[in-house]
Scaffold this motif. Structure first.
Motif, PDB file in Angstrom:
ATOM      1  N   GLU A 232      -2.427  -5.187 -58.769  1.00  0.00           N
ATOM      2  CA  GLU A 232      -3.558  -5.747 -59.573  1.00  0.00           C
ATOM      3  C   GLU A 232      -3.092  -6.987 -60.448  1.00  0.00           C
ATOM      4  O   GLU A 232      -1.931  -7.114 -60.412  1.00  0.00           O
ATOM      5  N   GLU A 233      -3.908  -7.543 -60.685  1.00  0.00           N
ATOM      6  CA  GLU A 233      -3.891  -8.869 -61.438  1.00  0.00           C
ATOM      7  C   GLU A 233      -3.096  -9.033 -62.510  1.00  0.00           C
ATOM      8  O   GLU A 233      -2.228  -9.619 -62.728  1.00  0.00           O
ATOM      9  N   GLN A 234      -3.283  -7.890 -63.343  1.00  0.00           N
ATOM     10  CA  GLN A 234      -2.431  -7.740 -64.467  1.00  0.00           C
ATOM     11  C   GLN A 234      -0.914  -7.785 -64.367  1.00  0.00           C
ATOM     12  O   GLN A 234      -0.175  -8.588 -65.145  1.00  0.00           O
ATOM     13  N   PHE A 235      -0.592  -7.128 -63.248  1.00  0.00           N
ATOM     14  CA  PHE A 235       0.881  -7.103 -62.931  1.00  0.00           C
ATOM     15  C   PHE A 235       1.451  -8.757 -62.752  1.00  0.00           C
ATOM     16  O   PHE A 235       2.569  -8.926 -63.203  1.00  0.00           O
ATOM     17  N   ASP A 250      -5.598 -11.181 -48.119  1.00  0.00           N
ATOM     18  CA  ASP A 250      -4.777  -9.866 -47.933  1.00  0.00           C
ATOM     19  C   ASP A 250      -3.675  -9.540 -49.091  1.00  0.00           C
ATOM     20  O   ASP A 250      -4.228  -9.694 -50.235  1.00  0.00           O
ATOM     21  N   ASN A 251      -2.520  -9.374 -48.977  1.00  0.00           N
ATOM     22  CA  ASN A 251      -1.585  -9.127 -50.222  1.00  0.00           C
ATOM     23  C   ASN A 251      -0.874 -10.291 -50.495  1.00  0.00           C
ATOM     24  O   ASN A 251       0.201 -10.061 -51.218  1.00  0.00           O
ATOM     25  N   ASN A 274       8.610  -3.089 -59.772  1.00  0.00           N
ATOM     26  CA  ASN A 274       7.471  -2.491 -59.698  1.00  0.00           C
ATOM     27  C   ASN A 274       7.426  -1.785 -58.335  1.00  0.00           C
ATOM     28  O   ASN A 274       6.401  -1.215 -57.797  1.00  0.00           O
ATOM     29  N   GLY A 275       8.614  -1.565 -57.687  1.00  0.00           N
ATOM     30  CA  GLY A 275       8.584  -0.706 -56.255  1.00  0.00           C
ATOM     31  C   GLY A 275       7.862  -1.405 -55.449  1.00  0.00           C
ATOM     32  O   GLY A 275       7.265  -0.697 -54.343  1.00  0.00           O
TER      33      GLY A 275
END
Ligand code: ADP
Ligand code: MG
Length: 298
Positions: A232-235, A250-251, A274-275
């Motif tokens: 997510e963007e917030q991260f 993509d990611n 964050n794993g």
């Protein structure tokens, strides 16, 4: 605002040529539109000049909506297409008269345009008798016949020898005194020599949009990071020193930091906390040199 492009995307069949590209140009700016082959430069220029339609997005030139009113917009745009298609069997002056006729332009301006691009001595010659540099001048003369406020030049210096390069660059700078100029190139030095601002695209993504002065004393860095998983963007916004961020399809994230220290270890820690696993991690845009490499590496 002279040019305003908002979230323009273009797909050719399955080929994604532009992905939500946005930028704008102020009146009188000379902008270098930089990117490797296949980046989407010509596609953007064809959209700006109303010759092809994007799949989505908005394009305004001198306040006119190019998608709604292409003909109206074209009155304010001068366009030199890639490979400069000329009728080379024609004489220079004859060709310009012909262009003026098709586009219903006032012919009294032809001589002024010939002189403005430095073609006076060659104007009686056949186009195919001219050097490539002079042929580009013919293309430029044709592009400014209707005294447009905005000039779109697609790789105007490609294929020129070093002397011609210098001359055409000087001409672009001169034309830029009273026009907004967007010209594409894949040569970084060209941008340094001619432009006020540089926009870099690669694989249809806008990577950089900066004033040249700003770029030269930049403490910003762009980190391109590919995670193994969608996040997510917030991260991303919580990472220290983040100025902006952009997600690829993509990611992969393009994250811009304002920091003199290398932010890669910070991203590494962030991922671990964050794993997430990092599949790829690269820095870009520390200075002109890095930009140069970015643009010249395919
Ligand atoms: P540039 O001018 O930066 O070299 P282009 O805008 O010409 O890039 O091309 C961007 C991408 O779109 C490239 O991958 C190119 O192969 C593709 N492309 C361009 N024109 C067409 C077309 N008419 N049909 C299909 N693909 C195209
Ligand atoms: Mg091109």
């Amino acid at each position: 605002m002279s040019i305003k492009v908002t979230a323009v995307s273009k797909v050719y069949k399955s080929q994604k040529a532009l992905n939500k590209v946005s930028f704008s140009a102020d009146k009188g700016e000379i902008i270098g539109f930089l990117g490797p082959n296949g980046a989407g430069k010509s596609t953007m220029m064809k959209i700006l000049t109303g010759f092809i339609k994007p799949n989505s997005g908005e394009v305004l030139v001198d306040g006119i909506d190019v998608l709604q009113n292409p003909l109206e917009a074209q009155k304010t745009i001068g366009y030199l297409p890639e490979h400069n298609p000329l009728y080379t069997e024609m004489y220079v002056r004859e060709y310009l008269q012909f262009q003026a006729e098709i586009f219903k332009i006032d012919k009294t301006q032809i001589e002024a345009c010939i002189s403005q691009v430095g073609l006076t001595i060659e104007a009686h010659k056949k186009i195919n008798q001219l050097s490539k540099g002079y042929q580009q001048r013919v293309g430029l003369a044709a592009a400014i016949l209707h005294n447009p406020k905005v000039l779109i030049l697609d790789e105007p210096t490609t294929g020129l020898d070093p002397n011609q390069l210098v001359e055409i660059r000087a001409l672009i700078r001169a034309l830029g005194k009273d026009k907004t100029v967007l010209f594409s190139t894949h040569i970084m030095q060209e941008v340094e020599a001619v432009c006020d601002r540089v926009i870099i695209i690669k694989q249809g993504e806008l990577l950089v949009d900066k004033r040249l002065a700003e770029l030269k004393e930049d403490h910003q860095q762009v980190i391109v990071v590919t995670f193994d998983y969608k996040i997510e963007e917030q991260f991303i916004s919580r990472i220290p020193n983040v100025v902006s961020y952009k997600n690829n399809y993509d990611n992969t994230w393009y994250i811009t930091f304002e920091s003199e220290k290398d932010m890669r270890p910070v991203i590494f820690d962030f991922a671990q906390e964050n794993g997430l696993k990092i599949l790829e991690l690269n820095t870009q845009n520390k200075n002109l040199e890095t930009l140069f490499r970015e643009v010249t590496s395919a």
